[in-house]
Design an enzyme around this catalytic site. Structure first.
Site, PDB file in Angstrom:
ATOM      1  CB  SER A 158      -0.868   0.003   1.262  1.00 19.24           C
ATOM      2  OG  SER A 158      -1.433   1.283   1.476  1.00 19.24           O
TER       3      SER A 158
ATOM      4  CE1 TYR B 135      -4.294  -2.263   5.081  1.00 18.45           C
ATOM      5  CE2 TYR B 135      -3.518  -0.054   4.581  1.00 18.45           C
ATOM      6  CZ  TYR B 135      -3.982  -1.285   4.153  1.00 18.45           C
ATOM      7  OH  TYR B 135      -4.120  -1.542   2.814  1.00 18.45           O
TER       8      TYR B 135
END
Ligand SMILES: NC(=O)c1ccc[n+]([C@@H]2O[C@H](COP(=O)([O-])OP(=O)(O)OC[C@H]3O[C@@H](n4cnc5c(N)ncnc54)[C@H](OP(=O)(O)O)[C@@H]3O)[C@@H](O)[C@H]2O)c1
Length: 255
Positions: free
Chosen positions: A143, A157
């Site tokens: 990501s 995350y």
């Protein structure tokens, strides 16, 4: 009968980016192994893909990536059923989270177990098959948030996705020293692509693209066997470059 272009295993194929990658790779002529916990979703997706491409093979395996035994067993079964695995996309992921120290260790832990330990199990399982085959393409979905520390619900995350990116680079480094093995490694850093993970995020989030457009950029980068790709390239290549050098005060305004 249309000949297959190769075989691809995709985890987290029951929704979002994984399901759309399955559609787009099937359009390109690949046979597929699809995994997730929600197997009824996988059944629906297989029916949809086979309706469009009756000559394709699509095999399904239930898989909870936090259960390593399941990951290893399902990966083995994919290799047996498909004959070989040409590409393995470590895509399953979870975006739950809360700021540190606010009583939501459960949510942060679940995200880390899925995105870190789950990704490790998938990578081990895929690489075992690739080493036996002496070839393969490992694809890991990180990501853009992995590039720096993130605040609010993103802290655990983003850290988990930094693990994914570094794990991929470590395997790539290992394979650079093993020319007898034809194993490539790619890590994809998506920006904001519409999926179930972010469906509650405002519709007008800056730079959010629809699932088909975002996944098309991922598929092009994966097909090109790019070692690292920020996708879609606009605006995430310049944002990614800026994020790596900006002071943290400015990074926190960007994402
Ligand atoms: N969308 C974005 O903007 C974006 C940006 C950067 C990175 N990513 C990454 O892209 C990947 C796909 O996410 P998405 O956006 O498509 O989200 P999504 O629609 O929520 O899909 C997540 C997928 O992961 C699977 N999954 C979650 N926990 C699992 C577990 N314990 N075991 C097995 N499968 C599990 C889910 O399947 P089941 O629930 O059926 O098991 C689902 O298929 C993730 O790694 C995410 O971090 C997404």
């Amino acid at each position: 009968m249309t000949s297959s272009r190769g075989t691809i295993v995709i985890t987290g194929a029951s929704s979002g980016l994984g399901a759309e990658m399955a559609r787009q790779f099937a359009d390109l002529g690949y046979d597929l192994g699809l995994a997730a916990r929600r197997t009824e979703r996988l059944e629906q997706l297989r029916a949809e893909i086979l309706a469009a491409h009756p000559d394709r093979t699509v095999v399904l395996e239930p898989m909870d990536v936090t259960d390593a035994d399941q990951v290893f067993a399902a990966t083995r079964r994919f290799a047996e059923q498909l004959g070989r695995i040409d590409r393995y996309v470590v895509n399953a992921g979870l975006g739950k989270g809360a700021p540190m120290g606010t009583g939501r260790f459960d949510a942060n832990r679940q995200t880390v177990m899925t995105n870190v330990v789950g990704a490790l199990a998938q990578t081990e399982a895929a690489m075992e098959v690739f080493r036996e085959q002496q070839r393969g393409h490992l694809v890991m979905v990180s990501s853009i948030s992995a590039l720096r520390g993130m605040r609010k619900t993103m802290t655990a995350y983003a850290a988990s996705k930094a693990f994914v990116a570094n794990l991929a680079e470590g395997v790539r480094s290992e394979m650079l020293g093993a020319p007898e093995l034809d194993i490539d490694v790619s890590v994809v850093f998506p920006g904001y692509i519409r999926s179930e993970m972010n469906e509650k995020v405002a519709q007008k989030t800056r730079f959010m693209v629809d699932t088909t457009t975002g996944v098309a950029a991922m598929v092009a980068a994966i097909e090109g066997r790019r070692p690292k790709a920020y996708v879609p390239a606009w605006p995430w290549v310049p944002i990614g470059a800026a994020m790596r050098v900006l002071p943290l005060q400015q990074v926190r305004r960007l994402m």
